[in-house]
Write an enzyme that holds these catalytic residues in place. Structure first.
Site, PDB file in Angstrom:
ATOM      1  N   HIS A 102     -10.437 -42.253  -3.494  1.00  0.00           N
ATOM      2  CA  HIS A 102     -11.825 -41.900  -3.835  1.00  0.00           C
ATOM      3  C   HIS A 102     -12.744 -42.111  -2.633  1.00  0.00           C
ATOM      4  O   HIS A 102     -13.609 -41.292  -2.335  1.00  0.00           O
ATOM      5  CB  HIS A 102     -12.335 -42.795  -4.985  1.00  0.00           C
ATOM      6  CG  HIS A 102     -11.882 -42.375  -6.350  1.00  0.00           C
ATOM      7  ND1 HIS A 102     -12.077 -41.102  -6.837  1.00  0.00           N
ATOM      8  CD2 HIS A 102     -11.276 -43.066  -7.358  1.00  0.00           C
ATOM      9  CE1 HIS A 102     -11.607 -41.023  -8.084  1.00  0.00           C
ATOM     10  NE2 HIS A 102     -11.110 -42.210  -8.421  1.00  0.00           N
ATOM     11  N   GLU A 117     -10.814 -37.234  -8.795  1.00  0.00           N
ATOM     12  CA  GLU A 117      -9.606 -37.858  -9.323  1.00  0.00           C
ATOM     13  C   GLU A 117      -8.361 -37.312  -8.622  1.00  0.00           C
ATOM     14  O   GLU A 117      -7.389 -38.043  -8.419  1.00  0.00           O
ATOM     15  CB  GLU A 117      -9.541 -37.622 -10.842  1.00  0.00           C
ATOM     16  CG  GLU A 117      -8.713 -38.611 -11.606  1.00  0.00           C
ATOM     17  CD  GLU A 117      -9.224 -40.057 -11.583  1.00  0.00           C
ATOM     18  OE1 GLU A 117     -10.374 -40.291 -11.168  1.00  0.00           O
ATOM     19  OE2 GLU A 117      -8.439 -40.947 -11.959  1.00  0.00           O
ATOM     20  N   HIS A 162      -5.568 -46.003  -4.957  1.00  0.00           N
ATOM     21  CA  HIS A 162      -6.342 -45.112  -5.821  1.00  0.00           C
ATOM     22  C   HIS A 162      -7.822 -45.098  -5.401  1.00  0.00           C
ATOM     23  O   HIS A 162      -8.394 -44.042  -5.128  1.00  0.00           O
ATOM     24  CB  HIS A 162      -6.206 -45.574  -7.282  1.00  0.00           C
ATOM     25  CG  HIS A 162      -6.909 -44.695  -8.265  1.00  0.00           C
ATOM     26  ND1 HIS A 162      -6.272 -43.686  -8.943  1.00  0.00           N
ATOM     27  CD2 HIS A 162      -8.201 -44.672  -8.685  1.00  0.00           C
ATOM     28  CE1 HIS A 162      -7.135 -43.075  -9.745  1.00  0.00           C
ATOM     29  NE2 HIS A 162      -8.323 -43.660  -9.606  1.00  0.00           N
ATOM     30  N   GLU A 163      -8.416 -46.279  -5.338  1.00  0.00           N
ATOM     31  CA  GLU A 163      -9.833 -46.354  -4.959  1.00  0.00           C
ATOM     32  C   GLU A 163     -10.016 -45.912  -3.509  1.00  0.00           C
ATOM     33  O   GLU A 163     -11.015 -45.276  -3.166  1.00  0.00           O
ATOM     34  CB  GLU A 163     -10.383 -47.765  -5.178  1.00  0.00           C
ATOM     35  CG  GLU A 163     -10.290 -48.299  -6.610  1.00  0.00           C
ATOM     36  CD  GLU A 163     -10.913 -47.392  -7.666  1.00  0.00           C
ATOM     37  OE1 GLU A 163     -11.854 -46.635  -7.331  1.00  0.00           O
ATOM     38  OE2 GLU A 163     -10.436 -47.415  -8.823  1.00  0.00           O
TER      39      GLU A 163
END
Lengths: 504, 504
Positions: free
Chosen positions: B272, B298, B268-269
């Site tokens: 980003h 997101e 997830h990170e």
């Protein structure tokens, strides 16, 4: 709020942006991804520009003028704060922005060139860029000479690092220092050939070294682990200390075969950290709430490293502990052999690797060269030869090439002229502190054998750290010790210590 | 330099000080010693003030006016840069400094009170401070409504996070989304009771978990290890991503019994980070060289985490590797059981722990409540009841107390109103990207089984990352995909994926 209070409030921003710069710079030297370097230099340049803009603002100028009208009724602290802001304001506003920008760019170029020249061992590559850096630095010093009221270019440069010091005062102290150090070096060298030190290079895993670094920090009262910690330790290439009041950090270089080097670096940087950490909390964000000078800073790091950390008494306490932490690494080496090994005196070519006795001689060489250079007695092109001659004369070592000679340090490439003397002044100042500590706590050293380290650190806090910048360095020493700085106490300490360890 | 070029040069400082703030904030959340927190908040407050002073300066205002005279002859990029600076300048200058200061203080108080109230499970402690935070936020939105030309308070708040979005547009998308998600949640829940997940909690040493995090980052093309790395991974309490262009970092929370949670946080990170890292380098320091919106951000993190990382195809490739790295931790669990476990759908009370299907329902609940609150249909005092009713209706879960209910998230305490929709819009946007990716690279998912992850990341770079802020989020999607954002593609993806994994 009166003008003085308003001025301090404005000044707080200047201090805070400086402390933010510390964090950003710390990150640059520790964890920054390699690609980030250009972006980071832009951040640091901007923060410096903003800081400069703040200190030279009209607002500060007007508040200063207004506050100074009431100076008669002020306390010593208030007067000193005003004096320090005035000094900074006058100096920063006197420098043309163009010169500041040019010098900053030239420093970056000359450091870069120095690295290449050092790698190639080729002075001729470095010389032209050093020339430009020195020219711009002299131009800057000429402007500041008027403002500071100093009497020579070199005095002006020294004043940037050691307020109130002059080349004459330093020359007088250093000449005394040199006279004592040269024969002591010889005496120590005569006995050092018998001392074996190979066991210092035994390998220790980095994880265990990190535990020892933390343990040493804790031992001297520099908290890096509790829930109230204001410090931390991280790995880097060249150890340094940075931070402000409640967030003061040290960095260390870990190598498997250099445990002892790391330990003394930890104590050295820990000494710097204690100074920043134990500043008077009432003076936070005020000009007086900062280190008195580079020399006073160095006196704190070298006191903890050498006078405390390399003393046989401290080793009495810590050596068994070290063996415990390293799973009996040195169980075959008795304590006095270890003490001799970590106090060995050997004239060498590289300053940063020098022992406690010869270290100051390295610095004196640089001071004498700078003095001659800015006094017009030596040309830049002659520096390598002058350097080599002095190393031969003072230390009896032969310099094989300019990379281990005149180009070993980054200072001249970085535009730091007048900085070196502070390193040796730190030792001289230590002699002064020691003189007073011995009076105030005659048993301090003996008590180290029981692990009582905190009392002497508390003495340093009360008599040095807490004073911040309330005095110029030499005045601070006179205030606390009752005498002006002189070399004798430091020399007596060395004579006694080395005679006792090596038995001559 | 013409006015436009001068303007961009001035703007660079605003971006650079923002990137310095990132570093300082990153340190706060990772390595800062505990004692440093007050000092650090003063640094961050000062940097924000300076940034605000820079963007609202007369210099920027004048350069804007001058540059806008030539707008007709400008390129799309130049026009957009001007537009973005104008928007920021007008909004920031419209807000009275007193209100900005009051709101900032009130946020700090209400976050602090929220923490205490949450610990006590006592809404009545939090309510009065929330009231004040909302009042000040509404006051701010009323001022910005004029500047932004938005039609309601809530639209104004949404516009801060998702430019160009309105509550009507979001309501329309979300209503479609909800209609699809509620029955799918039910279907998935029916089969989930058979799936055992206890093996996901097997213990893995942190050191190994760190290796896996780095390995996953490398797999998706987020370099944290090479000599050219622009990223790094550090431990923290709540994972986040921060940084700019050449220094973009992620943080993770490591717990011995939560390997899989850590892995999906890393992806997830990492998603980003890829976005920030792969922005068009020609646009560095320009307004267009930054993320399009929170929702687009997101969409990048959730794409990498879910559409890529939780796909059976990626697991085909990575599961054997994971077993290798963990010394055969899951050797007794076959791949399809693992895939079911990491894709399990279970209605829950806590948003941040929610699965891919129910996650958006959590967000829709917050959106509907915010919409009603700022539309005057619900009172602050009614929030807990409204909250509990919706959790019962949409997710079929019963909320036992307000700490696991209305007080679970920090956003409202922190003054973030209109922020939540972006979380679910990210999913909706992902459906849109997917639709286009499936056309452009029909075999992308199948190729994951061979470890071919980079092609789809390159697609995201070329079609999302590189565009920066050239478009508002919905326009970006229309530009790239050819359609306005709608919920259907995301719903179809979920339907197919879950039917295939769970066989219904």
């Amino acid at each position: 709020m009166n003008a003085y209070e308003k001025l301090l409030k404005e000044y707080q921003d200047i201090v805070v942006i400086g402390s933010a710069q510390s964090v950003v710079h710390w990150d640059l030297e520790t964890y920054m991804p390699p690609k980030g370097v250009k972006q980071r230099s832009e951040q640091l340049a901007l923060l410096s520009r903003l800081e400069h803009r703040m200190i030279t603002s009209d607002k500060i100028g007007k508040l200063l003028d207004e506050a100074e009208k009431d100076i008669e009724d002020m306390s010593q602290e208030q007067k000193r704060n005003l004096h320090l802001i005035r000094r900074e304001y006058d100096e920063e506003t006197a420098l043309p922005e163009e010169l500041v920008g040019d010098l900053s760019k030239q420093k970056a170029i000359s450091v870069d060139t120095w690295k290449k020249a050092k790698a190639k061992k080729d002075w001729s590559v470095f010389e032209p860029e050093l020339n430009k850096t020195i020219d711009l630095s002299v131009e800057k010093a000429e402007i500041l000479m008027d403002i500071k009221g100093t009497e020579s270019i070199y005095d002006t440069m020294i004043d940037d690092f050691e307020k109130g010091m002059t080349k004459e005062k330093i020359a007088s102290v250093f000449s005394e220092l040199r006279k004592g150090l040269v024969p002591l070096t010889q005496k120590c060298a005569d006995v050092s050939s018998d001392v074996k030190t190979d066991f210092l290079k035994r390998e220790v895993p980095i994880e265990i070294q990190k535990k020892i670094a933390t343990d040493l920090a804790t031992t001297i009262g520099y908290d890096t682990t509790s829930d109230e910690a204001a410090g931390r330790i991280d790995p880097t290439e060249h150890p340094f200390t940075t931070g402000y009041y409640d967030d003061v950090r040290i960095t260390l270089n870990y190598k498997e075969n250099n445990l002892v080097g790391m330990m003394y670096a930890a104590l050295h940087e820990g000494g710097h950290a204690l100074y920043e950490r134990n500043m008077n909390p009432d003076w936070k964000y005020q000009p007086i709430g900062q280190a008195a000078s580079f020399g006073i800073h160095e006196s704190q790091s070298r006191f903890i490293e050498n006078m405390l950390g390399r003393s046989p008494e401290f080793l009495d306490y810590y050596y068994p502990r070290l063996n415990e932490l390293t799973d009996d690494l040195f169980s075959d080496i008795d304590k006095s052999r270890f003490a001799k090994a970590v106090n060995l005196v050997e004239p060498s070519k590289i300053r940063i690797e020098a022992d406690e006795v010869t270290y100051s001689l390295h610095v004196i060489i640089r001071f004498e060269i700078e003095k001659a250079l800015f006094g017009g007695e030596v040309e830049i092109s002659e520096l390598p030869q002058v350097w080599n001659d002095k190393y031969d004369e003072y230390l009896g070592v032969e310099v094989a090439n300019d990379s281990e000679g005149v180009m070993q340090d980054t200072h001249w490439a970085s535009g730091y002229y007048g900085y070196f003397p502070s390193y040796a002044l730190g030792n001289v100042y230590d002699g002064m502190w020691l003189q007073k500590i011995n009076k105030d706590m005659p048993k301090w050293q003996k008590n180290l054998t029981e692990g009582e380290v905190v009392p002497v650190v508390n003495w340093l806090t009360e008599n040095v750290h807490h004073y911040g910048s309330l005095y110029d360095p030499a005045d601070l020493i006179e205030e606390v010790v009752g005498e002006k700085p002189k070399a004798k106490p430091f020399l007596s300490y060395l004579d006694e210590k080395y005679a006792s360890i090596f038995g001559f």
